[in-house]
Design an enzyme around this catalytic site. Structure first.
Site, PDB file in Angstrom:
ATOM      1  N   GLY A 149       0.986  -1.120  -0.041  1.00 30.62           N
ATOM      2  CA  GLY A 149      -0.040  -0.017   0.067  1.00 30.62           C
ATOM      3  C   GLY A 149       0.863   1.296  -0.111  1.00 30.62           C
ATOM      4  CD  GLU A 150       0.811   6.790  -1.798  1.00 31.83           C
ATOM      5  OE1 GLU A 150       1.636   7.481  -1.862  1.00 31.83           O
ATOM      6  OE2 GLU A 150       0.126   6.200  -2.617  1.00 31.83           O
ATOM      7  NE  ARG A 155      -6.260  -6.178  -3.084  1.00 31.15           N
ATOM      8  CZ  ARG A 155      -6.701  -6.113  -2.037  1.00 31.15           C
ATOM      9  NH1 ARG A 155      -7.234  -7.183  -1.431  1.00 31.15           N
ATOM     10  NH2 ARG A 155      -6.612  -4.823  -1.387  1.00 31.15           N
ATOM     11  CB  SER A 156      -0.518  -7.664  -2.333  1.00 29.98           C
ATOM     12  OG  SER A 156      -1.366  -6.970  -2.886  1.00 29.98           O
ATOM     13  NE  ARG A 179      -4.847   5.912  14.774  1.00 31.27           N
ATOM     14  CZ  ARG A 179      -5.218   6.407  13.654  1.00 31.27           C
ATOM     15  NH1 ARG A 179      -6.404   7.227  13.685  1.00 31.27           N
ATOM     16  NH2 ARG A 179      -4.412   6.207  12.565  1.00 31.27           N
ATOM     17  CB  CYS A 215      -2.742  11.705   8.617  1.00 36.87           C
ATOM     18  SG  CYS A 215      -4.245  11.764   8.146  1.00 36.87           S
ATOM     19  N   GLY A 244      -4.885  10.629   1.636  1.00 37.84           N
ATOM     20  CA  GLY A 244      -5.122  10.078   3.113  1.00 37.84           C
ATOM     21  C   GLY A 244      -6.399   9.034   2.979  1.00 37.84           C
ATOM     22  CG  HIS A 276      -3.770  15.927   5.625  1.00 37.87           C
ATOM     23  ND1 HIS A 276      -3.945  15.584   4.342  1.00 37.87           N
ATOM     24  CD2 HIS A 276      -4.152  15.051   6.420  1.00 37.87           C
ATOM     25  CE1 HIS A 276      -4.579  14.365   4.544  1.00 37.87           C
ATOM     26  NE2 HIS A 276      -4.564  14.018   5.569  1.00 37.87           N
TER      27      HIS A 276
END
EC number: 1.2.1.11
Length: 340
Positions: free
Chosen positions: A12-13, A39-40, A100, A131, A162, A245
């Site tokens: 992922g990013e 799938r990856s 969190r 973020c 994001g 952001h």
């Protein structure tokens, strides 16, 4: 001494950015294990010139011998797999919202509350904040320490990255179609067109009219700052920017603090760059934060509503400081403190 590091959500990013940041900051990686969804599986990623094949998480996996696992694979994956890693003695640093607000899991921004990192031993997990919260508390902490903060009103202007890869595709495809005079393609990620638009809607809405993203900024700030009395009212907006952001922040302080004093404490704060010369058109912008690890602060001025109070403009790269870099900094802190 080097460490055996796992990345969960490696394709992922944020996962790919973990690899970049680990390499750029020369984190002592002896061995690297990459995990992602089925799938990856089999994809190949590069780290320090060496190729690594991505594995799928499954019940047969043993995580013994791994020192640190950086998670960015979504909340459900973190809920299921983080405890399994921790059970095998791995310290998990999780980028999702899953842990969190767990009272037994520290929520850490190294520039703000590094002392909390030691509390990971209760569950073996450290949570990376949202973020938008990260960049805000990095900018607030020096002022909080100098003058105290009673309440904060913040409006965010958040990049599409994001919201993930499909959100980036939406902005690219819609912008291209508009520029070419073609029919606007249907959005994959957002409920409305994002190109040339602004959506005051990030995550789900609650009955009181606030969104989950806006609530994160309140409750995460209180936990990180160890202050249940601080009030935060947020309005979170998605804008057609790829990375970075921005936040407009107004705060009521406990004591008087001048803009000049605020600039000085911010200039001396870790991880902060002050760019505040509006007469020469110098102020933070998303384009300047992209690819950087610092939090940029400018437009520092006396607030006209809160007395005493300040207003300022805060910008950071949401994928780096808002996610990957903060997690790697937590790993660095664990090493520095001899906790792993």
């Amino acid at each position: 001494m080097g460490y055996r590091v796992a990345i969960v959500g490696a394709t992922g990013e944020v996962g790919r950015t973990f690899l970049k940041v680990l390499e750029e900051r020369n984190f002592p990686v002896d061995e690297l294990v990459l995990y992602a969804s089925e799938r990856s599986e089999g994809k190949v990623l590069t780290f320090k010139g060496k190729e690594y094949t991505v594995k799928a998480l499954n019940k047969e996996n043993s995580f013994k011998g791994i020192d640190i696992a950086l998670f960015s694979a979504g909340g459900s994956t973190s809920k299921e797999w983080a405890p399994k890693f921790a059970k095998d003695g791995v310290v998990v640093i999780d980028n999702s919202s899953a842990w969190r607000m767990d009272p037994d899991v520290p929520l850490v921004v190294p520039e703000v509350n590094p002392e909390d990192v030691k509390d990971f031993k209760k569950k073996g997990i450290i949570a990376n904040p949202n973020c938008s919260t990260i960049q805000m508390v990095v900018a607030l902490k020096p002022i909080y320490d100098k003058a105290g903060i009673k309440r904060v009103v913040v409006s965010t202007y958040q990049a599409v990255s994001g919201a993930g890869a499909k959100a980036i595709e939406d902005l690219k495809n819609q912008t291209k179609a508009w520029c070419e005079g073609k029919e606007m393609p249907k959005a994959q990620k957002f409920p409305h067109q994002i190109a040339f638009n602004a959506l005051p809607h990030i995550d789900v809405f609650f009955e009181d009219g606030y969104t989950k993203e806006e609530n994160k900024m309140l409750y995460e700030t209180r936990k990180i700052m160890h202050d249940e009395n601080i009030k935060v009212s947020a309005t979170c907006v998605r804008i057609p920017v790829f990375y970075g952001h921005s936040e407009s922040i107004s705060m009521e302080t406990e004591k008087e603090i001048s803009p000049e004093e605020a600039r000085e404490v911010l200039k001396n704060a870790p991880g902060v760059i002050v760019i505040d010369n509006p007469q020469n058109n110098e102020y933070p912008m998303p384009i300047m934060a992209e690819g950087r690890d610092e939090v940029f602060v400018g437009r520092i001025r006396k607030d006209r509503v809160f007395e005493p109070g300040l207003s300022m403009w805060v910008v950071a790269d949401n994928i780096r400081k808002g996610a990957a870099t903060n997690a790697v900094q937590i790993a660095e802190l664990l090493v520095k403190e001899g906790l792993i």
